[in-house]
Design a protein around this motif. Structure first.
Motif, PDB file in Angstrom:
ATOM      1  N   SER A 172     -42.321  60.298  49.123  1.00 49.28           N
ATOM      2  CA  SER A 172     -43.700  60.703  49.408  1.00 49.28           C
ATOM      3  C   SER A 172     -43.791  62.141  49.916  1.00 49.28           C
ATOM      4  CB  SER A 172     -44.326  59.756  50.442  1.00 49.28           C
ATOM      5  OG  SER A 172     -43.564  59.745  51.636  1.00 49.28           O
ATOM      6  N   ALA A 173     -42.660  62.826  50.027  1.00 54.01           N
ATOM      7  CA  ALA A 173     -42.657  64.231  50.453  1.00 54.01           C
ATOM      8  C   ALA A 173     -42.849  65.134  49.240  1.00 54.01           C
ATOM      9  CB  ALA A 173     -41.353  64.569  51.162  1.00 54.01           C
ATOM     10  N   ILE A 174     -43.805  66.045  49.330  1.00 56.91           N
ATOM     11  CA  ILE A 174     -44.150  66.931  48.223  1.00 56.91           C
ATOM     12  C   ILE A 174     -44.047  68.385  48.679  1.00 56.91           C
ATOM     13  CG2 ILE A 174     -45.922  67.608  46.556  1.00 56.91           C
ATOM     14  CD1 ILE A 174     -45.170  64.783  46.077  1.00 56.91           C
ATOM     15  N   LYS A 175     -43.514  69.245  47.789  1.00 56.82           N
ATOM     16  CA  LYS A 175     -43.513  70.684  48.038  1.00 56.82           C
ATOM     17  C   LYS A 175     -44.120  71.377  46.828  1.00 56.82           C
ATOM     18  CE  LYS A 175     -40.576  74.687  49.055  1.00 56.82           C
ATOM     19  NZ  LYS A 175     -39.182  75.158  49.295  1.00 56.82           N
ATOM     20  N   ILE A 176     -45.179  72.128  47.065  1.00 54.50           N
ATOM     21  CA  ILE A 176     -45.785  72.915  45.993  1.00 54.50           C
ATOM     22  C   ILE A 176     -45.026  74.233  45.906  1.00 54.50           C
ATOM     23  CG2 ILE A 176     -47.864  74.097  45.205  1.00 54.50           C
ATOM     24  CD1 ILE A 176     -49.523  71.989  46.627  1.00 54.50           C
ATOM     25  N   LYS A 177     -44.392  74.467  44.769  1.00 56.83           N
ATOM     26  CA  LYS A 177     -43.571  75.663  44.593  1.00 56.83           C
ATOM     27  C   LYS A 177     -44.337  76.786  43.904  1.00 56.83           C
ATOM     28  CE  LYS A 177     -39.224  75.054  43.573  1.00 56.83           C
ATOM     29  NZ  LYS A 177     -37.994  74.663  42.841  1.00 56.83           N
ATOM     30  N   ASN A 178     -45.353  76.424  43.130  1.00 59.72           N
ATOM     31  CA  ASN A 178     -46.145  77.443  42.432  1.00 59.72           C
ATOM     32  C   ASN A 178     -47.619  77.090  42.576  1.00 59.72           C
ATOM     33  OD1 ASN A 178     -47.344  79.247  40.647  1.00 59.72           O
ATOM     34  ND2 ASN A 178     -45.605  79.195  39.236  1.00 59.72           N
ATOM     35  N   LEU A 179     -48.198  77.558  43.658  1.00 58.83           N
ATOM     36  CA  LEU A 179     -49.586  77.220  43.987  1.00 58.83           C
ATOM     37  C   LEU A 179     -50.558  77.762  42.940  1.00 58.83           C
ATOM     38  CD1 LEU A 179     -51.368  75.860  46.135  1.00 58.83           C
ATOM     39  CD2 LEU A 179     -51.474  78.064  47.317  1.00 58.83           C
TER      40      LEU A 179
END
Length: 230
Positions: free
Chosen positions: A215-222
């Motif tokens: 459930s952990a998310i990282k946006i790398k290219n906003l």
């Protein structure tokens, strides 16, 4: 009233503007019923008699809607202090329009509708405050429902995922965040299949737009995500 729940109840917007001491008197006047539920059991069942405005005291729960084919759509996730059924306190229909399922062992306080909308001579000022708060909550919920209609109108899988992730990013004020929804619940929320959701998120990860673990998310290219929904 069970004073151990006082701190949780003070978090509810239903009791905004009411002091802790006054809240105890209000709750005693409203004569709520506190019920306990085991994990995965039904707190409310769609089509059954409306039991009053519910406030989750402990644990987690999910409000769901089932269609004729038995497919579930996740309406909202509930944490301690959250309430449900507030839109139907003034309804003459008298039945639950959705189901609530306990995700953990949980306790729920039900406030009878007739006690909320009725006259209270003992704590009149606070009773009026509750009704004012309830009308405010209902107005905000109506605005949110309009947003959900817009959300469901999104056609593309990537468009749905990107919109959801950008909304979570805005709420968290960070490009790294944890969602309350597991993959199954997220698929239900977006009204897509779990397989299709996983496949598209995998593509987005491979393209460098996002990264995730459970459930952990990282946006790398906003910027790329924003372009998807333009």
């Amino acid at each position: 009233m069970r004073t151990k729940f006082l701190e949780v109840l003070m978090q509810s917007p239903l009791f905004n503007g009411i002091t802790a001491d006054a809240l105890e008197a209000v709750i005693n006047c409203l004569q709520p019923k506190v019920c306990s539920y085991s994990k995965n059991s039904y707190v409310t069942i769609e089509g059954e008699n409306f039991t009053g405005l519910g406030i989750l005291l402990t644990g987690k729960a999910t409000a769901i809607k089932e269609n004729a084919a038995g497919n579930r759509i996740v309406m909202t996730l509930l944490a301690p202090g959250d309430m449900f059924g507030e839109m139907f306190v003034f309804s003459v229909n008298g039945i639950w329009p959705f189901s609530v399922i306990a995700q953990d062992e949980c306790q729920v306080m039900f406030l009878p509708a007739i006690k909320i909308v009725g006259t209270c001579s003992n704590v009149c000022a606070n009773h009026k405050q509750i009704i004012t708060n309830l009308l405010t909550i209902m107005s905000e919920k109506a605005i949110m429902l309009n947003r959900q209609v817009e959300y469901l109108a999104l056609k593309g899988m990537r468009e749905k995922i990107s919109t959801y992730l950008l909304e979570q990013h805005k709420l968290a004020a960070s490009q790294t965040f944890t969602t309350m929804l597991n993959r199954n619940d997220l698929a239900d929320f977006l009204n897509v299949s779990r397989t299709a959701l996983s496949r598209e998120m995998g593509r987005m990860r491979d393209e460098g737009l996002i990264d995730y673990y459970r459930s952990a998310i990282k946006i790398k290219n906003l910027d790329a995500l924003k372009k998807v929904i333009r």
